[in-house]
Scaffold this active site. Sequence first.
Site, PDB file in Angstrom:
ATOM      1  N   PHE A  25       0.836  -1.197   0.000  1.00  0.00           N
ATOM      2  CA  PHE A  25       0.000   0.000   0.000  1.00  0.00           C
ATOM      3  C   PHE A  25       0.873   1.250   0.000  1.00  0.00           C
ATOM      4  O   PHE A  25       1.725   1.432   0.880  1.00  0.00           O
ATOM      5  CB  PHE A  25      -0.893  -0.034   1.252  1.00  0.00           C
ATOM      6  CG  PHE A  25      -1.858   1.096   1.381  1.00  0.00           C
ATOM      7  CD1 PHE A  25      -3.009   1.140   0.613  1.00  0.00           C
ATOM      8  CD2 PHE A  25      -1.641   2.109   2.304  1.00  0.00           C
ATOM      9  CE1 PHE A  25      -3.926   2.175   0.751  1.00  0.00           C
ATOM     10  CE2 PHE A  25      -2.552   3.149   2.453  1.00  0.00           C
ATOM     11  CZ  PHE A  25      -3.692   3.178   1.672  1.00  0.00           C
ATOM     12  N   SER A  93       3.176  -6.888   2.827  1.00  0.00           N
ATOM     13  CA  SER A  93       2.226  -5.969   3.443  1.00  0.00           C
ATOM     14  C   SER A  93       0.846  -6.082   2.781  1.00  0.00           C
ATOM     15  O   SER A  93       0.234  -7.152   2.809  1.00  0.00           O
ATOM     16  CB  SER A  93       2.784  -4.548   3.375  1.00  0.00           C
ATOM     17  OG  SER A  93       2.034  -3.680   4.181  1.00  0.00           O
ATOM     18  N   MET A  94       0.332  -5.007   2.155  1.00  0.00           N
ATOM     19  CA  MET A  94      -0.933  -5.143   1.445  1.00  0.00           C
ATOM     20  C   MET A  94      -0.812  -6.168   0.330  1.00  0.00           C
ATOM     21  O   MET A  94      -1.791  -6.854  -0.009  1.00  0.00           O
ATOM     22  CB  MET A  94      -1.400  -3.808   0.866  1.00  0.00           C
ATOM     23  CG  MET A  94      -2.742  -3.909   0.145  1.00  0.00           C
ATOM     24  SD  MET A  94      -3.343  -2.371  -0.554  1.00  0.00           S
ATOM     25  CE  MET A  94      -2.351  -2.244  -2.042  1.00  0.00           C
ATOM     26  N   ASP A 194       8.072  -4.047  13.804  1.00  0.00           N
ATOM     27  CA  ASP A 194       7.487  -3.531  12.564  1.00  0.00           C
ATOM     28  C   ASP A 194       6.654  -2.323  12.956  1.00  0.00           C
ATOM     29  O   ASP A 194       5.719  -2.440  13.747  1.00  0.00           O
ATOM     30  CB  ASP A 194       6.634  -4.624  11.909  1.00  0.00           C
ATOM     31  CG  ASP A 194       6.054  -4.223  10.567  1.00  0.00           C
ATOM     32  OD1 ASP A 194       5.766  -3.028  10.373  1.00  0.00           O
ATOM     33  OD2 ASP A 194       5.844  -5.107   9.721  1.00  0.00           O
ATOM     34  N   HIS A 224       9.515  -3.173   8.646  1.00  0.00           N
ATOM     35  CA  HIS A 224       8.383  -3.570   7.803  1.00  0.00           C
ATOM     36  C   HIS A 224       8.787  -3.955   6.381  1.00  0.00           C
ATOM     37  O   HIS A 224       8.385  -4.998   5.873  1.00  0.00           O
ATOM     38  CB  HIS A 224       7.347  -2.445   7.754  1.00  0.00           C
ATOM     39  CG  HIS A 224       6.130  -2.799   6.968  1.00  0.00           C
ATOM     40  ND1 HIS A 224       5.290  -3.835   7.321  1.00  0.00           N
ATOM     41  CD2 HIS A 224       5.616  -2.284   5.818  1.00  0.00           C
ATOM     42  CE1 HIS A 224       4.300  -3.928   6.447  1.00  0.00           C
ATOM     43  NE2 HIS A 224       4.486  -3.006   5.519  1.00  0.00           N
TER      44      HIS A 224
END
Length: 256
Positions: A25, A93-94, A194, A224
Amino acid sequence: MPLLPGAEPFRHDGGEVGVLVCHGFTGSPQSVRPWAEHLAERGLTVSLPLLPGHGTRWQDMQLTGWQDWYAEVDRALRELRENCSEVFVCGLSMGGALTLRLAAKHGADISGIVLVNPANKVHGPAARALPVVRHLLPSTSGIASDIAKPGREEVGYDRVPLHAAYSFRRFLTMLDRELPQVTQPLLLLHSPEDHVVPPADSARILARVSSRDVTERLLERSYHVATLDHDAELIFEETFAFISRLSAGVGTASRG
């Protein structure tokens, strides 16, 4: 609108085993391109698309939502399926959340999935205010470049567009209900420290999916964006080992 340097999509035609790699994202292919290139160098066919609204300016992302991002990875997956005997999907992530929905919807068409710091929820009190705040404020401070390794930066937006954030929140709520439909072999790598997606998200995903073949790895030295961080090589090597274990076609994949 011109692309940010490094935000270009990546494609490599290799052997019969295909891999779809999904970025996160407000990020871009740059954050996961070394991952994609590592797999391409080992003879795999690799697709790394640029998600709609990403890689230019954050205002462009305001005009997109989860349906657009998911449609793009779904299209890329179908293209790989047309040209490869089997396909794996990886995401950061996303991108990990998109990977999980592809797995839930495509079943046996996906041979395995690899998740790095996958998102399960938009956290914090501001998340609950998104339905209203997004009409009052266009954006908030960015989340890019959460990286422990000095000198490494992620090509991503310095602002988070709130209409897009609200859409992402709705997507994650829907996806959480779909997680029991995920049955594929799963490799999950996540960072104990994170600052964007807490480890609780990985724990929730592992508790909800129906996969029986599950491998979990901790990324002790990374934040992250671990695919650009100290543990990047570990991620790349574990991913290729995971695919090699599950796919007889890796050993015969041509090097393009």
